[in-house]
Write a protein that holds these residues in place. Structure first.
Motif, PDB file in Angstrom:
ATOM      1  N   GLU A  73       0.863  -1.294   0.048  1.00  0.00           N
ATOM      2  CA  GLU A  73       0.004  -0.070  -0.137  1.00  0.00           C
ATOM      3  C   GLU A  73       0.833   1.239   0.036  1.00  0.00           C
ATOM      4  N   ILE A  74       0.438   2.114  -0.352  1.00  0.00           N
ATOM      5  CA  ILE A  74       0.982   3.655  -0.609  1.00  0.00           C
ATOM      6  C   ILE A  74       0.502   4.490   0.474  1.00  0.00           C
ATOM      7  N   ARG A  75       1.481   5.155   1.270  1.00  0.00           N
ATOM      8  CA  ARG A  75       1.056   5.953   2.426  1.00  0.00           C
ATOM      9  C   ARG A  75       1.338   7.275   2.156  1.00  0.00           C
ATOM     10  N   THR A  76       0.577   8.421   2.133  1.00  0.00           N
ATOM     11  CA  THR A  76       1.055   9.670   2.116  1.00  0.00           C
ATOM     12  C   THR A  76       0.703  10.422   3.488  1.00  0.00           C
ATOM     13  N   ALA A  77       0.973  11.513   3.508  1.00  0.00           N
ATOM     14  CA  ALA A  77       0.267  12.329   4.705  1.00  0.00           C
ATOM     15  C   ALA A  77      -1.220  12.464   4.892  1.00  0.00           C
ATOM     16  N   GLU A  78      -1.782  12.335   3.597  1.00  0.00           N
ATOM     17  CA  GLU A  78      -3.242  12.469   3.564  1.00  0.00           C
ATOM     18  C   GLU A  78      -3.874  11.374   3.534  1.00  0.00           C
ATOM     19  N   ARG A  79      -3.358  10.109   2.870  1.00  0.00           N
ATOM     20  CA  ARG A  79      -4.067   9.128   2.817  1.00  0.00           C
ATOM     21  C   ARG A  79      -3.133   7.751   2.537  1.00  0.00           C
ATOM     22  N   THR A  80      -4.061   6.671   2.546  1.00  0.00           N
ATOM     23  CA  THR A  80      -3.433   5.432   2.265  1.00  0.00           C
ATOM     24  C   THR A  80      -3.987   4.539   1.302  1.00  0.00           C
ATOM     25  N   ILE A  81      -3.507   4.480   0.220  1.00  0.00           N
ATOM     26  CA  ILE A  81      -3.991   3.720  -0.994  1.00  0.00           C
ATOM     27  C   ILE A  81      -3.601   2.406  -1.187  1.00  0.00           C
ATOM     28  N   PRO A  82      -4.487   1.412  -1.069  1.00  0.00           N
ATOM     29  CA  PRO A  82      -3.865  -0.134  -1.423  1.00  0.00           C
ATOM     30  C   PRO A  82      -3.750  -0.406  -2.921  1.00  0.00           C
ATOM     31  N   VAL A  83      -2.744  -1.163  -3.172  1.00  0.00           N
ATOM     32  CA  VAL A  83      -2.199  -1.531  -4.460  1.00  0.00           C
ATOM     33  C   VAL A  83      -3.036  -3.047  -4.709  1.00  0.00           C
ATOM     34  N   PRO A  84      -4.036  -3.052  -5.602  1.00  0.00           N
ATOM     35  CA  PRO A  84      -4.719  -4.193  -5.637  1.00  0.00           C
ATOM     36  C   PRO A  84      -4.262  -5.361  -6.394  1.00  0.00           C
ATOM     37  N   LEU A  85      -4.475  -6.636  -5.649  1.00  0.00           N
ATOM     38  CA  LEU A  85      -4.107  -7.885  -6.687  1.00  0.00           C
ATOM     39  C   LEU A  85      -2.614  -7.858  -6.876  1.00  0.00           C
ATOM     40  N   LEU A  86      -1.641  -7.509  -6.139  1.00  0.00           N
ATOM     41  CA  LEU A  86      -0.264  -7.610  -6.706  1.00  0.00           C
ATOM     42  C   LEU A  86       0.476  -8.022  -5.516  1.00  0.00           C
ATOM     43  N   TYR A  87       0.485  -9.423  -5.552  1.00  0.00           N
ATOM     44  CA  TYR A  87       1.499  -9.950  -4.401  1.00  0.00           C
ATOM     45  C   TYR A  87       2.816 -10.158  -4.973  1.00  0.00           C
ATOM     46  N   THR A  88       3.944  -9.699  -4.276  1.00  0.00           N
ATOM     47  CA  THR A  88       5.319  -9.858  -4.666  1.00  0.00           C
ATOM     48  C   THR A  88       6.151 -10.419  -3.695  1.00  0.00           C
ATOM     49  N   GLY A  89       7.473 -10.790  -4.200  1.00  0.00           N
ATOM     50  CA  GLY A  89       8.286 -11.294  -3.210  1.00  0.00           C
ATOM     51  C   GLY A  89       9.710 -10.563  -3.161  1.00  0.00           C
ATOM     52  N   ALA A  90       9.581  -9.422  -3.932  1.00  0.00           N
ATOM     53  CA  ALA A  90      10.765  -8.561  -3.681  1.00  0.00           C
ATOM     54  C   ALA A  90      10.477  -7.025  -3.704  1.00  0.00           C
ATOM     55  N   ALA A  91      11.290  -6.250  -3.119  1.00  0.00           N
ATOM     56  CA  ALA A  91      10.961  -4.918  -2.877  1.00  0.00           C
ATOM     57  C   ALA A  91      10.774  -4.368  -4.308  1.00  0.00           C
ATOM     58  N   PRO A  92       9.835  -3.226  -4.245  1.00  0.00           N
ATOM     59  CA  PRO A  92       9.564  -2.623  -5.515  1.00  0.00           C
ATOM     60  C   PRO A  92      10.719  -1.531  -5.947  1.00  0.00           C
ATOM     61  N   VAL A  93      10.835  -0.821  -7.186  1.00  0.00           N
ATOM     62  CA  VAL A  93      11.803  -0.119  -7.568  1.00  0.00           C
ATOM     63  C   VAL A  93      10.998   1.167  -7.872  1.00  0.00           C
ATOM     64  N   LEU A  94      11.689   2.349  -7.744  1.00  0.00           N
ATOM     65  CA  LEU A  94      11.156   3.604  -8.033  1.00  0.00           C
ATOM     66  C   LEU A  94      11.473   3.721  -9.361  1.00  0.00           C
ATOM     67  N   VAL A  95      10.195   4.316 -10.338  1.00  0.00           N
ATOM     68  CA  VAL A  95      10.312   4.843 -11.485  1.00  0.00           C
ATOM     69  C   VAL A  95      10.043   6.240 -11.669  1.00  0.00           C
ATOM     70  N   GLY A  96      10.894   7.093 -11.800  1.00  0.00           N
ATOM     71  CA  GLY A  96      11.066   8.434 -11.824  1.00  0.00           C
ATOM     72  C   GLY A  96      10.210   8.897 -10.521  1.00  0.00           C
ATOM     73  N   ASP A  97       9.470   9.881 -10.324  1.00  0.00           N
ATOM     74  CA  ASP A  97       9.008  10.394  -8.981  1.00  0.00           C
ATOM     75  C   ASP A  97       7.426  10.330  -8.855  1.00  0.00           C
ATOM     76  N   THR A  98       6.869   9.465  -9.591  1.00  0.00           N
ATOM     77  CA  THR A  98       5.472   9.356  -9.398  1.00  0.00           C
ATOM     78  C   THR A  98       4.968   7.648  -9.728  1.00  0.00           C
ATOM     79  N   ALA A  99       6.012   6.949  -9.510  1.00  0.00           N
ATOM     80  CA  ALA A  99       5.568   5.518  -9.978  1.00  0.00           C
ATOM     81  C   ALA A  99       6.625   4.471  -9.485  1.00  0.00           C
ATOM     82  N   PHE A 100       6.356   3.324  -9.196  1.00  0.00           N
ATOM     83  CA  PHE A 100       7.222   2.455  -8.916  1.00  0.00           C
ATOM     84  C   PHE A 100       6.931   0.972  -9.691  1.00  0.00           C
ATOM     85  N   ARG A 101       7.901   0.067  -9.873  1.00  0.00           N
ATOM     86  CA  ARG A 101       7.890  -1.175 -10.700  1.00  0.00           C
ATOM     87  C   ARG A 101       7.851  -2.256  -9.847  1.00  0.00           C
TER      88      ARG A 101
END
Length: 127
Positions: A73-101
């Motif tokens: 899930e993504i957490r900001t000062a204002e809200r918490t956003i679940p990432v749906p249906l994506l189970y992973t076994g490795a840490a995500p990687v930042l892609v630019g300033d607005t996304a991750f892989r």
């Protein structure tokens, strides 16, 4: 991987998050395949958004070796956003300033790759 080694791996991941682990909930309430692990910070974006591992499930590969697959899930000062249906076994990687892989995992193996918006949590399949 032995259960003992898996336990140590989980402890190391929790320690590396820089956060104090929350007490685990009652494991008797967990459904089969579900694990109760503390939330773990795995990525910080320049704009202040954080990506956390939250729920977890136990899985096994084709040889019967266990692993842990986590949702995010993504957490900001204002809200918490679940990432749906994506189970992973490795840490995500930042892609630019607005996304991750992140790669979706099934049976302890990475599969399709997704880019996830830090603003919406919506994953888009990468071809």
């Amino acid at each position: 991987m032995s259960l003992r080694r898996l336990g140590w791996t989980c402890l190391v991941l929790a320690a590396c998050s820089g956060e104090t682990p929350k007490p685990a909930a009652d494991t008797a309430a967990a459904t089969p395949g579900e694990l109760v692990l503390p939330d773990s910070l795995v990525l910080r974006a320049p704009g202040g958004a954080e990506v956390w591992f939250t729920d977890a499930r136990a899985a096994r590969d084709s040889a019967g070796r266990p692993c842990v697959e986590r949702v995010m899930e993504i957490r900001t000062a204002e809200r918490t956003i679940p990432v749906p249906l994506l189970y992973t076994g490795a840490a995500p990687v930042l892609v630019g300033d607005t996304a991750f892989r992140a790669d979706i995992w099934l049976d302890c193996r990475p599969g399709n790759r997704y880019v996830v918006s830090l603003r919406t949590g919506f994953p888009v399949h990468v071809r």
